[in-house]
Design a protein around this motif. Structure first.
Motif, PDB file in Angstrom:
ATOM      1  N   HIS A   1      -1.416   9.356  -6.400  1.00 38.47           N
ATOM      2  CA  HIS A   1      -1.025   8.122  -6.856  1.00 38.47           C
ATOM      3  C   HIS A   1      -1.941   7.617  -7.949  1.00 38.47           C
ATOM      4  CE1 HIS A   1       1.790   7.946  -3.451  1.00 38.47           C
ATOM      5  NE2 HIS A   1       0.667   7.757  -2.848  1.00 38.47           N
ATOM      6  N   PHE A   2      -1.358   6.868  -8.846  1.00 40.27           N
ATOM      7  CA  PHE A   2      -2.103   6.053 -10.015  1.00 40.27           C
ATOM      8  C   PHE A   2      -1.433   4.623 -10.202  1.00 40.27           C
ATOM      9  CE2 PHE A   2      -4.212   5.942 -14.140  1.00 40.27           C
ATOM     10  CZ  PHE A   2      -5.560   5.504 -13.756  1.00 40.27           C
ATOM     11  N   GLN A   3      -1.007   4.027  -9.057  1.00 42.67           N
ATOM     12  CA  GLN A   3      -0.019   3.107  -9.328  1.00 42.67           C
ATOM     13  C   GLN A   3      -0.785   1.697 -10.118  1.00 42.67           C
ATOM     14  OE1 GLN A   3       0.920   0.061  -6.090  1.00 42.67           O
ATOM     15  NE2 GLN A   3       2.962   0.973  -6.385  1.00 42.67           N
ATOM     16  N   MET A   4      -1.973   1.504  -9.474  1.00 44.08           N
ATOM     17  CA  MET A   4      -2.836   0.391  -9.937  1.00 44.08           C
ATOM     18  C   MET A   4      -3.163   0.721 -11.316  1.00 44.08           C
ATOM     19  SD  MET A   4      -3.754  -2.655 -10.286  1.00 44.08           S
ATOM     20  CE  MET A   4      -4.050  -3.738  -8.834  1.00 44.08           C
ATOM     21  N   GLY A   5      -3.720   2.019 -11.646  1.00 45.87           N
ATOM     22  CA  GLY A   5      -4.066   2.458 -12.763  1.00 45.87           C
ATOM     23  C   GLY A   5      -3.246   2.367 -13.949  1.00 45.87           C
TER      24      GLY A   5
ATOM     25  N   THR B   1       0.716  -1.293   0.065  1.00 43.80           N
ATOM     26  CA  THR B   1      -0.154   0.004   0.038  1.00 43.80           C
ATOM     27  C   THR B   1       0.879   1.196  -0.099  1.00 43.80           C
ATOM     28  OG1 THR B   1      -1.752  -1.091   0.696  1.00 43.80           O
ATOM     29  CG2 THR B   1      -1.395   1.254   1.597  1.00 43.80           C
ATOM     30  N   LEU B   2       0.200   2.308  -0.783  1.00 44.39           N
ATOM     31  CA  LEU B   2       1.069   3.563  -0.862  1.00 44.39           C
ATOM     32  C   LEU B   2       0.361   4.426   0.156  1.00 44.39           C
ATOM     33  CD1 LEU B   2       1.240   3.929  -4.512  1.00 44.39           C
ATOM     34  CD2 LEU B   2       3.405   3.192  -2.944  1.00 44.39           C
TER      35      LEU B   2
ATOM     36  N   TYR C   1      -9.643  -4.708  -1.839  1.00 45.82           N
ATOM     37  CA  TYR C   1      -9.151  -5.683  -2.888  1.00 45.82           C
ATOM     38  C   TYR C   1      -8.299  -6.844  -2.175  1.00 45.82           C
ATOM     39  CZ  TYR C   1      -7.258  -6.831  -7.701  1.00 45.82           C
ATOM     40  OH  TYR C   1      -6.963  -7.470  -8.753  1.00 45.82           O
TER      41      TYR C   1
ATOM     42  N   TYR D   1      -9.295   2.529   3.025  1.00 45.30           N
ATOM     43  CA  TYR D   1      -8.536   2.160   1.733  1.00 45.30           C
ATOM     44  C   TYR D   1      -9.466   0.999   0.895  1.00 45.30           C
ATOM     45  CZ  TYR D   1      -4.583   5.072   2.656  1.00 45.30           C
ATOM     46  OH  TYR D   1      -3.594   5.882   2.996  1.00 45.30           O
TER      47      TYR D   1
ATOM     48  N   ARG E   1     -13.017   3.434  -5.219  1.00 47.94           N
ATOM     49  CA  ARG E   1     -12.270   2.954  -6.277  1.00 47.94           C
ATOM     50  C   ARG E   1     -10.884   3.924  -6.643  1.00 47.94           C
ATOM     51  NH1 ARG E   1     -13.086   0.293 -11.156  1.00 47.94           N
ATOM     52  NH2 ARG E   1     -11.291   0.642 -12.298  1.00 47.94           N
ATOM     53  N   PRO E   2     -11.036   5.009  -6.090  1.00 52.63           N
ATOM     54  CA  PRO E   2      -9.819   5.898  -6.318  1.00 52.63           C
ATOM     55  C   PRO E   2      -8.773   5.438  -5.401  1.00 52.63           C
ATOM     56  CG  PRO E   2     -11.674   7.494  -5.959  1.00 52.63           C
ATOM     57  CD  PRO E   2     -12.232   6.008  -5.591  1.00 52.63           C
ATOM     58  N   HIS E   3      -8.950   4.450  -4.516  1.00 47.22           N
ATOM     59  CA  HIS E   3      -7.844   3.972  -3.554  1.00 47.22           C
ATOM     60  C   HIS E   3      -7.572   2.682  -4.456  1.00 47.22           C
ATOM     61  CE1 HIS E   3      -8.243   6.718  -0.203  1.00 47.22           C
ATOM     62  NE2 HIS E   3      -9.302   6.435   0.032  1.00 47.22           N
ATOM     63  N   PHE E   4      -8.508   2.076  -5.216  1.00 53.36           N
ATOM     64  CA  PHE E   4      -7.799   1.056  -5.988  1.00 53.36           C
ATOM     65  C   PHE E   4      -6.957   1.230  -6.805  1.00 53.36           C
ATOM     66  CE2 PHE E   4      -8.329  -1.394  -9.942  1.00 53.36           C
ATOM     67  CZ  PHE E   4      -8.246  -2.487  -9.301  1.00 53.36           C
ATOM     68  N   ASP E   5      -7.531   2.353  -7.745  1.00 53.28           N
ATOM     69  CA  ASP E   5      -6.469   2.895  -8.851  1.00 53.28           C
ATOM     70  C   ASP E   5      -5.120   3.502  -8.380  1.00 53.28           C
ATOM     71  OD1 ASP E   5      -8.348   2.280 -10.868  1.00 53.28           O
ATOM     72  OD2 ASP E   5      -9.399   4.125 -10.424  1.00 53.28           O
ATOM     73  N   ALA E   6      -5.008   4.324  -7.070  1.00 51.06           N
ATOM     74  CA  ALA E   6      -4.016   4.685  -6.783  1.00 51.06           C
ATOM     75  C   ALA E   6      -3.060   3.688  -6.135  1.00 51.06           C
ATOM     76  CB  ALA E   6      -4.307   5.737  -5.328  1.00 51.06           C
ATOM     77  N   GLY E   7      -3.679   2.351  -5.750  1.00 54.90           N
ATOM     78  CA  GLY E   7      -2.819   1.539  -5.148  1.00 54.90           C
ATOM     79  C   GLY E   7      -2.777   1.633  -3.584  1.00 54.90           C
ATOM     80  N   GLN E   8      -3.829   1.876  -3.084  1.00 60.23           N
ATOM     81  CA  GLN E   8      -3.826   1.805  -1.430  1.00 60.23           C
ATOM     82  C   GLN E   8      -4.962   0.903  -1.058  1.00 60.23           C
ATOM     83  OE1 GLN E   8      -5.006   6.176  -1.363  1.00 60.23           O
ATOM     84  NE2 GLN E   8      -3.043   6.622  -0.467  1.00 60.23           N
ATOM     85  N   TYR E   9      -4.381  -0.002  -0.309  1.00 58.94           N
ATOM     86  CA  TYR E   9      -5.142  -1.101   0.157  1.00 58.94           C
ATOM     87  C   TYR E   9      -5.154  -1.523   1.450  1.00 58.94           C
ATOM     88  CZ  TYR E   9      -4.145  -1.967  -4.905  1.00 58.94           C
ATOM     89  OH  TYR E   9      -4.117  -1.557  -6.157  1.00 58.94           O
TER      90      TYR E   9
END
Ligand code: HEM
Ligand code: HEM
Ligand code: SF4
Ligand code: SF4
Lengths: 230, 375
Positions: free
Chosen positions: A55-59, A47-48, B262, B259, B238-246
């Motif tokens: 961020h847009f890592q997973m994107g 996690t970031l 997923y 967060y 969803r913005p946390h998903f796209d950002a990579g925050q889990y």
């Protein structure tokens, strides 16, 4: 299609035409990107912190997966086209002469060669039967499975009625439900990864140990034979 | 008893005021995602069209669909819709019982042949001749088939009627079978969920009763207006998903910050339902908003799809259960080791052969001339 070399004295044959070679290396690259990004989609990095908007890592991971997916899929279509217009060796990827006893005899011979039971392999202008079998099953059939399941998953975000949905949406109920499609797509990655490991190893090994060139063939197109015997 | 009067006159008789009625029409239009002007059309339809009878059957189920239905976010909607349907037959909430109740079924089936809507909650166990679900002295599947033969359309309430749900989970001892596998000659509208959201249920029913046509369905027979998108497509996390925050664990910082779920197995990306838009309990919340991943309750066979808390779930096939990542990593390790060993032995053999070839060049046993001529 002839898979074994006639008893002529040949030292070099032009086998893989330039478009096929370009396709090989582009596909190799796209599959590598697909496997890495696919793994990261299923197992995202830690996690970031900070704001989501930072961020847009997973994107990006998903973007590269889809970009590589289009390259792979369009490449696949091109490769299919090339099987019709290219030389006879371009057709091997889509044809497996399983009805021919000689294919199975040569396949057995090749397996025995890998099991150190034969002193030397036979020479082949195109793929050896073992490589041929694996390429058809894993890249042609496996690649199609990845394209169909992949675009079915992709249709879930492009939405009902999109062309991805119209062409591939039926895959989801056929397989069961979305999670099943995802998991089969995921299994497919491992099958392809294991194939690539074996493929690269055998390409290097046969380049060194067999009676013909391999890696340089996929680069220049010319198959060099190291001896004149049949 | 059903008559050929209108819904509106029926409502008035039940004490529903015109004001309440118009409010209901507005709410229905909104739930269905229709333009506000459509409220007028709904009102007009209910005022003028003869009332369509609705039969509500209960098979093998837990009644959570009915429970959800009567807790509609708009009590108004459920009141109104309930009074629309309780007029006919719903063995859970109707006043009559026994032979008197069963007589209603026969009556509607003959008088409204091809016109009534058959709403089914639960499914029919076909094993042991249907012994596991008996209604009025006969297996439920007999009642279901009889009533389905003359209906206009079937609504399959919930995951039970739509897919089988828990009673059909492996190994499905009673052979619980979803409605569309039993009723094949009538349109079956699936409204899955365990239970489905109340507004979705009242919405689907109101749409069918007022417009007298089926809602547009997707490939699996679900109304597109509620099941056209995944939870994940409209999730506020969803913005946390796209950002990579889990959320990595349920007690970590990410969980407190809300967060994306997923990594703790949220099935939002593979679940078609309206929870992330309509939400539950008057729009108060939905599972993800309360900090728990979606478990995919509206998806086919969700009980048997591996863990609720894993993203890469176990696959069952041919009686074997396996996890793609565990098997995959093991295969890569195994194949990698095999390649190493094979490579080592290959180079040993090669070294030995070239030594042999050098020492026995003139002997007839030198079978590998390419070793001396090649590379
Ligand atoms: C050799 C080719 C491919 C490999 C190795 C591969 C691998 C993967 C893997 C491992 C996943 C993660 C699955 C999971 O969540 O457990 C994935 C997801 C996905 N792949 Fe592929 N894939 C390939 C080709 C494709 C193609 C051709 C498409 C077509 C567009 C595609 C579209 C997708 C989509 C849409 C997802 C889901 C991503 C998301 O919604 O977050 N893939 N892939
Ligand atoms: C993701 C990686 C790769 C994939 C999916 C892949 C796939 C394939 C396929 C499908 C073919 C058959 C070509 C055809 O008939 O059109 C092929 C041939 C070949 N590939 Fe790859 N390849 C990959 C990586 C590599 C690498 C890294 C090497 C070099 C070390 C390599 C060397 C070769 C060679 C030498 C051939 C020709 C084999 C022969 O002459 O019989 N490949 N590969
Ligand atoms: S919480 Fe679930 S539905 Fe929401 S974005 Fe994350 S994975 Fe998707
Ligand atoms: S969030 Fe998922 S599991 Fe929860 S009710 Fe909605 S569809 Fe079912």
């Amino acid at each position: 299609m002839q898979t074994s070399l006639p008893t002529t004295r040949q030292t070099a044959v032009y086998v893989y035409q330039a478009p096929l070679r370009a396709w090989h290396w582009i596909s190799a690259l796209s599959i590598t990107v697909l496997a890495i990004t696919g793994w990261l989609i299923a197992n995202p990095p830690p996690t970031l912190s900070g704001e989501a908007s930072d961020h847009f890592q997973m994107g990006y991971i998903r973007f590269f997966h889809f970009a590589a997916a289009y390259v792979f899929a369009v490449g696949f279509l091109f490769r299919l086209y090339w099987a019709f217009v290219g030389n006879r060796y371009a057709r091997q990827l889509f044809t497996l002469p399983f009805w021919r006893p000689s294919f199975w005899a040569e396949l057995l011979h090749e397996v025995r060669w890998y099991a150190f039971l034969e002193p030397e392999p036979r020479k082949y202008v195109g793929h050896n039967p073992l490589a041929h079998l694996f390429m058809v099953v894993i890249i042609t059939v496996g690649g199609l499975v990845m394209i169909f399941t992949g675009f079915a998953l992709y249709s879930e975000q492009t939405g009902l009625g999109s062309w991805q949905d119209q062409l591939f949406g039926w895959v989801i109920p056929l397989v069961g439900q979305s999670q099943d499609v995802r998991m089969w797509h995921h299994w497919g990655m491992w099958v392809i990864v294991v194939f690539v490991m074996l493929h690269v190893y055998t390409a290097v090994r046969e380049d060194v140990m067999s009676r013909q060139s391999l890696i340089s063939t996929m680069i220049s197109g010319w198959r060099m034979f190291k001896d004149d015997r049949p | 008893m059903p008559t050929s009067d209108t819904f509106y006159s029926q409502f008035r008789r039940a004490g529903i005021s015109r004001r309440t009625f118009l409010h209901f029409c507005g709410v229905s239009a909104a739930t269905l995602g229709l333009a506000p002007t459509m409220a007028g059309r709904i009102a007009h339809a209910l005022e003028t069209k003869p009332r369509t009878p609705v039969i509500w059957l209960h098979g093998l189920e837990c009644t959570c669909c009915s429970e959800s239905f009567i807790r509609s976010a708009h009590p108004l909607a459920s009141d109104v819709v309930l009074s629309m349907i309780s007029l006919d037959y719903d063995d859970l909430i109707m006043a009559s019982a026994g032979h008197q109740a069963e007589a209603i079924l026969d009556d509607i089936r003959t008088r409204y042949r091809g016109q009534y809507i058959l709403a089914v909650e639960g499914n029919a166990p076909l094993g042991q001749d249907g012994m596991s679900c008996f209604i009025a002295g006969r297996p439920f599947h007999a009642q279901l088939k009889e009533m389905a033969a003359d209906c206009a359309a079937v609504i399959a309430w919930g995951s039970c009627a739509s897919w089988g749900c828990v009673q059909a989970a492996r190994p499905n001892p009673t052979q619980a079978t979803p409605i569309d596998e039993i009723v094949r000659d009538k349109p079956v509208i699936k409204v899955p969920g365990c239970p489905p959201i109340a507004e979705v249920m009242t919405g689907v029913l109101t749409y069918m009763l007022t417009f007298e046509r089926l809602p547009e369905l997707d490939r699996q027979g679900r109304p597109k207006m509620f099941y056209g998108q995944r939870i994940h497509d409209k999730c506020y996390r969803r913005p946390h998903f796209d950002a990579g925050q889990y959320v990595e664990r349920f007690d970590d910082e990410g969980a407190r910050k809300g967060y994306c779920l997923y990594k703790v197995g949220c099935k939002g990306p593979t679940t078609y339902n309206a929870c992330s838009t309509v939400r539950w309990n008057d729009g108060v919340s939905f599972p993800i908003q309360s900090g728990h991943g979606c478990i995919g309750c509206s998806e086919k066979g969700f009980w048997d799809k591996g863990g609720f808390y894993q993203h890469v779930t176990d696959t069952h096939v041919f009686g074997v259960e396996a996890n793609a990542d565990r098997v995959g990593l093991a295969a890569v390790g195994g194949v990698g080791a095999a390649i190493g060993a094979h490579a080592a032995y290959s180079s040993y053999r090669r070294g030995k052969q070239s030594v042999d070839a050098q020492t026995t060049t003139s002997s007839p046993t030198a079978k590998h001339p390419h070793e001396t001529t090649g590379n």
